[in-house]
Enzyme design. Structure first.
Site, PDB file in Angstrom:
ATOM      1  N   GLU A 288      72.077  -0.785 -52.510  1.00 53.36           N
ATOM      2  CA  GLU A 288      71.938   1.171 -52.275  1.00 53.36           C
ATOM      3  C   GLU A 288      72.380   1.426 -50.959  1.00 53.36           C
ATOM      4  O   GLU A 288      70.909   0.652 -50.253  1.00 53.36           O
ATOM      5  CB  GLU A 288      71.075   1.940 -52.660  1.00 53.36           C
TER       6      GLU A 288
ATOM      7  N   ARG B  84      63.364 -11.301 -58.112  1.00 49.49           N
ATOM      8  CA  ARG B  84      63.352 -11.150 -57.138  1.00 49.49           C
ATOM      9  C   ARG B  84      62.845 -11.681 -56.099  1.00 49.49           C
ATOM     10  O   ARG B  84      61.731 -12.567 -56.808  1.00 49.49           O
ATOM     11  CB  ARG B  84      63.525  -9.411 -57.015  1.00 49.49           C
TER      12      ARG B  84
ATOM     13  N   LYS C 142      62.014  -1.996 -49.174  1.00 49.12           N
ATOM     14  CA  LYS C 142      62.969  -0.417 -48.499  1.00 49.12           C
ATOM     15  C   LYS C 142      61.950   0.355 -48.327  1.00 49.12           C
ATOM     16  O   LYS C 142      61.406   0.665 -46.720  1.00 49.12           O
ATOM     17  CB  LYS C 142      63.986  -0.320 -49.268  1.00 49.12           C
TER      18      LYS C 142
END
Length: 604
Positions: free
Chosen positions: A43, A309, A319
RNA sequence: UGCCCGAUGGUGUAACGGUAGCACAGCAGACUCUGAAUCUGUUUGUCUAGGUUCAAAUCCUAGUCGGGCAACCA
C-alpha cells in the site's frame, strides 16, 4: 549501479527451500497453472522497509526459480492514507532491490492500461495481463511507457463484481452506524437491513456511488453469516463511502472497496496463482476464497498463502512507527541511514546483493521469531569484504613525527586496493615525515596483549616502515598531542628488514597530503532488542546513534564515487553519501569491521 | 473471551516415520603488513504429558507457552 549487484559476489549456492516453494513446486509438477504468477502488493502509505525486502525476495525469487512473473501492484484502496510520493519511492526501492537479479521477472503494464473484458468459457471476464521480460534499460529505451499495476485501476470491475453479488442476493447495503455495526458483528446479531430486496440494494448502492450519501452513513456488506466463529465471515464490509480524491483515480469515486474485496479480485484479474502475504491475513483467507467462489469466475482462482513477517532486533518495523520517527524529526527522513527502510539501508551503503543474501539466509516459516541483527550484519560484511576498495583514513588523528626521516622528503608506497580481488590492482599513497595515526592505536600505559604503539614499542605502518615510539609530547592540560618516533628505514616492503616480525600493524595518513572528509558514524537506532515491546518505543532511542566527525583520508579518496564501496582499513566500510558534493566528501559508515580487540579489552 | 496459527541450541532455520544438520552468534587455536578476511576445532537443542509404531522432532490426544485477528486500515 549495476556492477554493484553481482560482480565479485557469488550467488547463493542452492536455491532456498521453504514450505511455500514446496507448494509451488508441487503445483508446477502437476501442471496446475500455465505459469506461476506472484505479486508484491504494497500500500503506498509509507516507504518500504527490510520486512518488505523479505517479501520482495520471496515473491520475485519464486517467479525467478519457477519461470514465472511477479507483478508490482499498488494496493491503493484507501485514498485518505496514500500518496504519490510513496508510489514513487516504492518503485525506486523495488527496482534497486531486484535490479540485475529478477528484473526480467517483473510484471508491469503499459501506462494507463485498464482491464480488458474477454469471453472465457462463454462467461465475461476481466483480465489485466502483464508485460514482462524486458530489463529496466530496455524499458527506458523503448517508446512505450510502463507502470506498476494499481488496484485502483480495477475499481470499475470491482464495482461490477459488487453489483453481481447484490444481484445474487449475496450482498446488501447496510445503514447502521460504524459503532452499531461493530456491536452487532461482535455479538453475532443480524443487521436489520440484511434482508433488503435486490432492487433496493441495487438502487442504494448506485446512489452510494453517485455521492448521495455522507461518509459513514452506509456500507455494502457481503451476506455470509451473522455469527460465524471467524469474525471476518460475519457479513464483512465490502465498500465504504469516502468523499476523498484518490492519488491515482482523482475525483472519479466516492466509494472505495475494502482490502478484502479488492485484493482477491485484483489477484484474479491479474491472473495471480499464488497470493503470498503475512500471517495476520490468515483469518481473512476464508473470506478471500468466499468472494472468489461466489462470483462465477471462469478462470482458475488464485490462492492465498501466509508466512511470518520479519522482526529484527534493535529496530521497529511498523510503518506507523517509522512515520512517527520521520514526522517528529527524530531521524532526518525516510532514507535516514539509521532507518530500517530500504532507502535508508541503501543510503547507508548496503548493496542490494547483501540485502538479498540476508533475505535468503533467514528463511520463510510461519513462526514469529526475532531475527538477530548479527545475521544482517554478517550478510553486509560478507558482501562488502569482497567488493570494497581498501583505503587509509584516520578518524581521530594523533600527530606522529618520524624524527629520522628527512624533512621535506615525500615518497610513494604501493598499497593493495583489495586483497580479496587482486585484479583491482594497487595505488600509490604518499608518505612523509609527519603523519596522523589513530588515537586508539597508541596507549601510554597499555593493557596486556595491546600490540599497537606504546612508549619504546614498535609497530608497523601498513605498506610503509616499522616505527618505534621514542617520546610523548603533551600539552599544558596533560593531553598527548604528538608522538616522536624513529623509523627502521630498511623495513619497507622489499627492504632488508622488511621481514621482521612485528605483532602490530596500524594505518596512517601523511599529514601534508591528507584530505578532510565528513564522516557520519552510525550506530543502532535503539538501545534495546525490542523497542516496541512495552510502552513508548521512542524512550529507547539511542542518543548516540549518529556521530559526525572530520576524518583525515589518503588523497585517493578525492576520487570517491557513489557506486563504489570503501573499507577504511582496520576500521569499517564506508559509502559516499547523497550529501557529498565536488570538494566536499561525506561518507556514511555502513558497518564496522569485526573488532576482536574491543571484545578482548572488554573482558576485564 | 471466541476463532486461527505456531513451538528444534543464545538467534534464525533443515531433517517430510529411520544417524538431529546448516548459518549467525559464542568459545579455543592456526595464519596474518587489516586484532579484518581465511582455516581448524568446539560448547549448546526437538515445550510438557500420554498414546500409535520395531522406530516419533515428524502421526494422534490433552495441556503449557507464544503470536495473530475481532478497523467503514492494509
Amino acid at each position: 549501479m549495476s556492477n554493484l549487484n553481482n560482480e565479485n559476489v557469488p550467488a547463493p549456492a542452492v536455491a532456498p527451500s521453504d514450505f511455500i516453494r514446496d507448494i509451488v513446486a508441487a503445483h508446477v509438477a502437476e501442471n496446475r497453472y500455465p505459469r506461476i504468477h506472484t505479486r508484491f502488493p504494497p500500500e503506498p502509505n509509507g516507504y518500504l522497509h527490510i520486512g518488505h525486502a523479505k517479501s520482495i525476495c520471496l515473491n520475485f525469487g519464486i517467479a525467478r526459480e519457477f519461470g514465472g512473473i511477479c507483478n508490482l501492484r499498488m494496493d491503493d484502496t484507501n485514498p485518505t492514507k496514500e500518496d504519490i510520493e510513496y508510489v514513487d519511492s516504492i518503485q525506486a526501492d523495488v527496482n534497486w532491490l531486484i535490479g540485475d537479479w529478477a528484473e526480467d521477472r517483473l510484471g508491469l503494464k503499459p501506462l494507463g492500461k485498464t482491464p480488458e473484458t474477454k469471453l472465457v468459457n462463454e462467461k465475461p471476464d476481466f483480465q489485466m495481463a502483464p508485460i514482462f521480460g524486458t530489463s529496466e534499460v530496455e524499458r527506458k529505451n523503448s517508446d512505450a511507457k510502463f507502470e506498476p499495476f494499481y488496484a485502483s485501476d480495477y475499481f470499475d470491475q470491482i464495482y461490477e463484481y459488487a453489483v453481481a453479488l447484490i444481484k445474487k442476493g449475496k450482498a446488501f447495503v447496510c445503514d447502521m452506524t460504524p459503532d452499531q455495526t461493530d456491536e452487532y458483528r461482535r455479538t453475532g446479531k443480524a443487521s436489520p437491513f440484511r434482508d433488503r430486496s435486490v432492487e433496493e440494494n441495487l438502487d442504494l448502492f448506485t446512489r452510494m456511488k453517485n455521492g448521495e450519501f455522507q461518509d459513514g452513513s452506509r456500507v455494502l456488506r457481503a451476506k455470509i453469516s451473522v455469527d460465524a466463529p471467524n469474525i471476518w465471515l460475519r457479513d464483512p464490509l465490502l465498500y465504504r463511502i469516502k468523499h476523498a480524491e484518490h492519488h491515482h483515480t482523482g475525483a472519479k469515486w466516492c466509494i472505495y472497496p475494502m482490502y478484502d474485496f479488492a485484493h482477491c479480485l485484483s489477484d484474479y484479474i491479474e491472473g495471480i496463482t499464488h497470493s503470498i502475504c503475512t500471517l495476520e491475513f490468515e483469518v481473512h483467507r476464508p473470506l478471500y476464497d468466499w468472494i472468489l467462489e461466489n462470483l462465477d469466475l471462469p478462470r482458475p482462482l488464485p490462492h492465498q498463502y501466509e508466512f511470518a513477517r520479519l522482526a529484527l532486533g534493535y529496530t521497529v518495523m511498523s510503518k506507523r512507527k517509522l512515520m512517527q520517527l520521520v514526522d517528529e524529526n527524530l531521524v532526518t527522513g525516510w532514507d535516514d541511514p539509521r532507518m530500517p527502510t530500504i532507502s535508508g539501508i541503501r543510503r547507508r551503503g548496503v548493496t542490494a546483493a547483501a540485502l538479498r543474501a540476508f533475505a535468503y539466509n533467514i528463511g520463510i516459516t510461519k513462526y514469529n521469531g526475532l531475527t538477530d541483527v548479527s545475521v544482517l550484519e554478517f550478510a553486509i560484511r560478507e558482501d562488502l569484504n569482497k567488493r570494497a576498495l581498501r583505503r587509509l583514513a584516520v578518524l581521530r588523528p594523533l600527530k606522529v613525527v618520524i624524527t629520522n626521516y628527512p624533512e621535506g622528503q615525500v615518497e610513494e608506497v604501493k598499497a593493495t586496493n583489495n586483497p580479496e580481488a587482486p585484479e583491482t590492482g594497487w595505488r600509490k599513497v604518499p608518505f612523509s615525515r609527519e603523519l596522523f595515526i589513530e588515537q586508539d592505536d597508541f596507549q601510554e600505559t597499555p593493557p596486556p596483549k595491546f600490540f599497537r604503539l606504546k612508549p619504546g614499542g614498535e609497530v608497523r605502518l601498513k605498506y610503509a616502515y616499522i616505527i618505534k615510539c621514542e617520546e610523548i609530547i603533551k600539552n599544558a592540560a596533560g593531553n598527548i598531542i604528538e608522538l616522536r618516533c624513529t623509523a627502521d628505514l630498511e623495513s619497507k616492503m622489499g627492504g632488508a628488514t622488511a621481514g621482521r616480525k612485528i605483532k602490530g600493524t596500524i594505518h596512517w595518513v601523511s599529514a601534508q597530503h591528507a584530505v578532510d572528509a565528513e564522516v557520519r558514524l552510525y550506530d543502532r537506532l535503539f538501545t534495546v532488542p525490542e523497542p516496541d515491546a512495552d510502552g513508548d518505543f521512542k524512550t529507547h532511542l539511542n542518543p548516540h546513534s549518529l556521530e559526525v566527525i572530520t576524518a583525515k583520508c589518503e588523497p585517493a579518496m578525492l576520487e570517491a564515487v557513489p557506486s563504489e564501496r570503501y573499507q577504511f582499513e582496520r576500521l569499517a566500510y564506508f559509502a559516499l553519501d547523497l550529501d557529498a558534493k565536488p570538494g566536499k566528501l561525506v561518507f556514511n559508515r555502513t558497518i564496522t569491521l569485526k573488532d576482536a580487540w574491543a571484545k578482548e579489552a572488554q573482558k576485564k
